[in-house]
Scaffold this motif. Structure first.
Motif, mmCIF file in Angstrom:
data_model
loop_
_atom_site.group_PDB
_atom_site.id
_atom_site.type_symbol
_atom_site.label_atom_id
_atom_site.label_comp_id
_atom_site.label_asym_id
_atom_site.label_seq_id
_atom_site.Cartn_x
_atom_site.Cartn_y
_atom_site.Cartn_z
ATOM 1 N N THR A 190 0.829 -1.215 0.000
ATOM 2 C CA THR A 190 0.000 0.000 0.000
ATOM 3 C C THR A 190 0.861 1.262 0.000
ATOM 4 O O THR A 190 0.519 2.247 -0.660
ATOM 5 N N PHE A 191 1.972 1.223 0.712
ATOM 6 C CA PHE A 191 2.842 2.416 0.736
ATOM 7 C C PHE A 191 3.398 2.670 -0.667
ATOM 8 O O PHE A 191 3.351 3.783 -1.190
ATOM 9 N N MET A 192 3.896 1.607 -1.280
ATOM 10 C CA MET A 192 4.480 1.748 -2.614
ATOM 11 C C MET A 192 3.441 2.237 -3.621
ATOM 12 O O MET A 192 3.684 3.167 -4.398
ATOM 13 N N PHE A 193 2.256 1.630 -3.551
ATOM 14 C CA PHE A 193 1.237 1.965 -4.555
ATOM 15 C C PHE A 193 0.714 3.390 -4.362
ATOM 16 O O PHE A 193 0.461 4.110 -5.336
ATOM 17 N N SER A 194 0.581 3.806 -3.103
ATOM 18 C CA SER A 194 0.062 5.162 -2.882
ATOM 19 C C SER A 194 1.045 6.195 -3.443
ATOM 20 O O SER A 194 0.644 7.210 -4.003
ATOM 21 N N ARG A 195 2.337 5.902 -3.333
ATOM 22 C CA ARG A 195 3.318 6.852 -3.870
ATOM 23 C C ARG A 195 3.358 6.808 -5.402
ATOM 24 O O ARG A 195 3.643 7.818 -6.046
ATOM 25 N N LEU A 196 3.065 5.648 -5.984
ATOM 26 C CA LEU A 196 2.960 5.600 -7.448
ATOM 27 C C LEU A 196 1.834 6.531 -7.912
ATOM 28 O O LEU A 196 1.983 7.297 -8.864
ATOM 29 N N LEU A 197 0.681 6.443 -7.228
ATOM 30 C CA LEU A 197 -0.445 7.302 -7.610
ATOM 31 C C LEU A 197 -0.092 8.774 -7.423
ATOM 32 O O LEU A 197 -0.462 9.627 -8.228
ATOM 33 N N GLN A 198 0.617 9.046 -6.340
ATOM 34 C CA GLN A 198 1.038 10.429 -6.082
ATOM 35 C C GLN A 198 1.920 10.932 -7.228
ATOM 36 O O GLN A 198 1.723 12.033 -7.724
ATOM 37 N N GLN A 199 2.839 10.081 -7.638
ATOM 38 C CA GLN A 199 3.730 10.456 -8.737
ATOM 39 C C GLN A 199 2.934 10.774 -10.010
ATOM 40 O O GLN A 199 3.274 11.675 -10.752
ATOM 41 N N GLU A 200 1.849 10.044 -10.213
ATOM 42 C CA GLU A 200 1.065 10.237 -11.432
ATOM 43 C C GLU A 200 0.020 11.333 -11.269
ATOM 44 O O GLU A 200 -0.857 11.482 -12.111
ATOM 45 N N GLY A 201 0.040 12.052 -10.152
ATOM 46 C CA GLY A 201 -0.824 13.219 -9.993
ATOM 47 C C GLY A 201 -2.227 12.924 -9.487
ATOM 48 O O GLY A 201 -3.109 13.786 -9.568
ATOM 49 N N PHE A 202 -2.481 11.736 -8.970
ATOM 50 C CA PHE A 202 -3.799 11.428 -8.405
ATOM 51 C C PHE A 202 -3.962 12.120 -7.053
ATOM 52 O O PHE A 202 -2.977 12.370 -6.350
ATOM 53 N N SER A 203 -5.234 12.359 -6.700
ATOM 54 C CA SER A 203 -5.505 12.857 -5.354
ATOM 55 C C SER A 203 -5.711 11.624 -4.478
ATOM 56 O O SER A 203 -6.710 10.923 -4.569
ATOM 57 N N VAL A 204 -4.720 11.311 -3.649
ATOM 58 C CA VAL A 204 -4.695 10.008 -2.973
ATOM 59 C C VAL A 204 -4.320 10.173 -1.501
ATOM 60 O O VAL A 204 -3.537 11.050 -1.138
ATOM 61 N N ARG A 205 -4.907 9.337 -0.663
ATOM 62 C CA ARG A 205 -4.574 9.353 0.771
ATOM 63 C C ARG A 205 -4.490 7.909 1.278
ATOM 64 O O ARG A 205 -5.314 7.072 0.905
ATOM 65 N N LEU A 206 -3.488 7.642 2.097
ATOM 66 C CA LEU A 206 -3.319 6.308 2.674
ATOM 67 C C LEU A 206 -4.066 6.248 4.003
ATOM 68 O O LEU A 206 -3.852 7.089 4.867
ATOM 69 N N LEU A 207 -4.974 5.279 4.134
ATOM 70 C CA LEU A 207 -5.701 5.092 5.400
ATOM 71 C C LEU A 207 -5.131 3.857 6.087
ATOM 72 O O LEU A 207 -5.329 2.742 5.598
ATOM 73 N N PRO A 208 -4.443 4.000 7.197
ATOM 74 C CA PRO A 208 -3.883 2.799 7.843
ATOM 75 C C PRO A 208 -4.995 1.893 8.385
ATOM 76 O O PRO A 208 -5.810 2.326 9.200
ATOM 77 N N ALA A 209 -5.034 0.655 7.921
ATOM 78 C CA ALA A 209 -6.101 -0.266 8.347
ATOM 79 C C ALA A 209 -6.109 -0.433 9.863
ATOM 80 O O ALA A 209 -7.164 -0.623 10.474
ATOM 81 N N LEU A 210 -4.911 -0.336 10.465
ATOM 82 C CA LEU A 210 -4.844 -0.556 11.913
ATOM 83 C C LEU A 210 -5.453 0.614 12.697
ATOM 84 O O LEU A 210 -5.611 0.519 13.910
ATOM 85 N N ASP A 211 -5.829 1.685 11.992
ATOM 86 C CA ASP A 211 -6.531 2.791 12.663
ATOM 87 C C ASP A 211 -8.052 2.609 12.674
ATOM 88 O O ASP A 211 -8.757 3.419 13.259
ATOM 89 N N PHE A 212 -8.552 1.596 11.971
ATOM 90 C CA PHE A 212 -10.016 1.433 11.974
ATOM 91 C C PHE A 212 -10.500 -0.023 11.907
ATOM 92 O O PHE A 212 -11.638 -0.322 12.246
ATOM 93 N N MET A 213 -9.654 -0.951 11.471
ATOM 94 C CA MET A 213 -10.100 -2.342 11.318
ATOM 95 C C MET A 213 -9.882 -3.108 12.616
ATOM 96 O O MET A 213 -8.747 -3.195 13.087
ATOM 97 N N ARG A 214 -10.953 -3.661 13.156
ATOM 98 C CA ARG A 214 -10.777 -4.383 14.416
ATOM 99 C C ARG A 214 -11.759 -5.545 14.478
ATOM 100 O O ARG A 214 -12.889 -5.430 13.994
ATOM 101 N N VAL A 215 -11.333 -6.634 15.086
ATOM 102 C CA VAL A 215 -12.256 -7.745 15.336
ATOM 103 C C VAL A 215 -12.533 -7.812 16.835
ATOM 104 O O VAL A 215 -11.732 -7.336 17.640
ATOM 105 N N ASP A 216 -13.665 -8.418 17.186
ATOM 106 C CA ASP A 216 -14.023 -8.507 18.599
ATOM 107 C C ASP A 216 -13.463 -9.799 19.209
ATOM 108 O O ASP A 216 -12.700 -10.527 18.564
ATOM 109 N N SER A 217 -13.878 -10.106 20.420
ATOM 110 C CA SER A 217 -13.276 -11.260 21.088
ATOM 111 C C SER A 217 -13.693 -12.587 20.459
ATOM 112 O O SER A 217 -13.102 -13.631 20.746
ATOM 113 N N HIS A 218 -14.714 -12.571 19.576
ATOM 114 C CA HIS A 218 -15.068 -13.801 18.835
ATOM 115 C C HIS A 218 -14.453 -13.805 17.436
ATOM 116 O O HIS A 218 -14.877 -14.585 16.569
#
Ligand code: ASP
Ligand code: MG
Length: 442
Positions: free
Chosen positions: A123-151
């Motif tokens: 994801t880091f590599m790909f987001s910078r590729l898009l940046q290089q090509e002029g896309f409006s892009v933002r990296l969202l770290p999965a560990l900031d929102f993806m969570r499983v419960d105790s099951h």
């Protein structure tokens, strides 16, 4: 908003990453979920195993080799000097951490930390590729929102709150990139959604943002009507219902992680499977719509264990089934197929972690026979059990020893249990009969 997910092959080389870049260059806003580059998670699992078994020097060599491979990918991927340097620093820092990890005491957490690196890198590599090509892009770290419960189920409330907060936090982007597979557990420690789990990440996200559609981009043009690894001339299916797709994914069609359909089915969000290498192919569209009748597709799942449990009292005393199922429940072992007779019940499981303990408990009130190396061959199609041609399939299979049959458990599924050594023959005979005889339209 749309959700796109690209698998390991789709981001597995510089050429393919550029192809992905072209595919997502449309005007809709989207979240793009990426797997690790193909082969990377396997390599990381291997490194983790080497650390576990104390082969630290070999683990270090593997890490260095992988680091070199990534360095050359970075060099070919990016031409902008600043971005190339930034990515190269990131990649080298991750591999340094990996090297350090080899001297830590082994634990589950260490394993999960090691295998999380593939998605972090891609994801880091790909987001910078898009940046290089002029896309409006933002990296969202999965560990900031993806969570499983105790099951180990997705914590949907937490995911929805945090994902939407992250999206709204800064100035909007056209494309958000995030990692598939990895997440936090209920204690906030790094874990994952099991192998192949990036598909599941995509539909969990799709449900959290109530996406217009979730697209899973892979290296085959959708669900096929039989397993292309074992049978020639299989064909892609253009439409499947959520139920049909869920059964095929669960019973072995390798294209989708088995849980993927569930989050989008609940919200009726279309799920589309597409081929990165042939973007113009229709692929498979999965919705609540039902198309066709009779046998539509066949899949097979290996690694099945059959357990025959015979009541020690000759007649099936009432309460017997309850007692049997309670044992499996206590050991959190799910059952796939069940058939019963007056004095016995046969069932199958695919998780044998607690088999010994289960066997001990069952033996207190029943005789138990266990057979390993079995496969479930699953036939799927709308109203399959009512279709007049369906019963003929048993003639086609008359030379194959069928150990169990589940017919009528759902209107859309027939499952056959065979020895894994008979699987190939079963799939090929069914293919010839069902699809080549023209009895059922694909
Ligand atoms: N990279 C992970 C795996 O290889 C997750 C995925 O690709 O879906 O299993
Ligand atoms: Mg996959």
């Amino acid at each position: 908003m749309l959700v796109y997910k690209f698998g390991g092959t789709s981001v597995g080389s510089v050429v393919n990453m550029n192809q992905v870049k072209d595919i997502i260059a449309t005007r809709n806003r989207k979240i793009v979920v990426l797997s690790a580059m193909s082969g990377t998670t396997n390599a990381l699992v291997e490194i983790s195993t080497l650390v576990e078994s104390g082969n630290v020097n070999t683990a270090k060599k593997c890490i260095e080799t992988l680091n070199e491979t990534y360095n050359s990918v970075v060099y070919d991927l990016l031409q902008d000097e600043t971005l190339r340097q930034e990515v190269s620093n990131y990649v080298n820092a991750r591999f340094r951490l990996l090297l350090e990890a080899t001297s830590e005491p082994f634990s589950n957490l260490l394993h999960n930390t090691i295998v999380s690196n593939g998605e972090l890198l891609s994801t880091f590599m790909f987001s910078r590729l898009l940046q290089q090509e002029g896309f409006s892009v933002r990296l969202l770290p999965a560990l900031d929102f993806m969570r499983v419960d105790s099951h180990n189920e997705p914590d949907n409330f937490y995911i929805k709150q945090n994902l939407n907060r992250l999206i709204d936090a800064e100035s909007p982007a056209d494309i958000y990139i995030t990692q598939g597979f990895i997440c936090l557990d209920a204690e906030g420690q790094i874990t994952n959604l099991q192998r192949g789990g990036s598909d599941y990440t995509a539909t969990i996200i799709g449900a959290a943002i109530e996406a217009d559609e979730v697209q899973i981009w892979t290296d085959i043009d959708g669900f096929h009507n039989n397993d292309p690894r074992y049978v020639n001339d299989t064909q892609a299916l253009s439409h499947l219902s959520y139920d049909e797709a869920a059964e095929l994914a669960y019973f072995g069609a390798k294209i989708l992680h088995p849980q993927t359909v569930m989050p989008v089915r609940q919200l009726d969000i279309p799920l589309r499977l597409k081929n990165t290498m042939a973007p113009q192919a229709h692929g498979t569209l999965i919705t609540n719509q039902i198309h066709g009748e009779g046998i539509k597709a066949i899949a097979a799942k290996d690694g099945i264990t059959a357990i025959k449990i015979k009541s020690v009292r000759m007649l099936l005393a009432h309460g017997f089934l309850k007692k049997v199922f309670e044992v499996f429940e206590r050991y959190e072992t799910s059952i796939d197929m069940v058939t019963t007779s007056e004095i016995a019940v046969s069932l199958t499981i695919d998780n044998t972690t607690h088999l010994e303990a289960i066997n001990e408990e069952l033996k207190k009130f029943a005789t138990v026979d266990i057979d390993e190396y079995m496969s479930i061959v699953c036939l799927v199609g709308n109203q399959i059990i009512y279709h007049p041609d369906t019963p003929e399939l048993f003639q086609v299979l008359q030379d194959v020893t069928i150990r169990m049959i589940a017919y009528g458990g759902s209107n859309n599924n027939i499952s056959l249990l065979v020895n894994t050594s008979d699987k190939l023959e079963t799939l090929q005979k069914l293919q010839r009969y069902v699809f080549e005889s023209g009895l059922v339209e694909v």
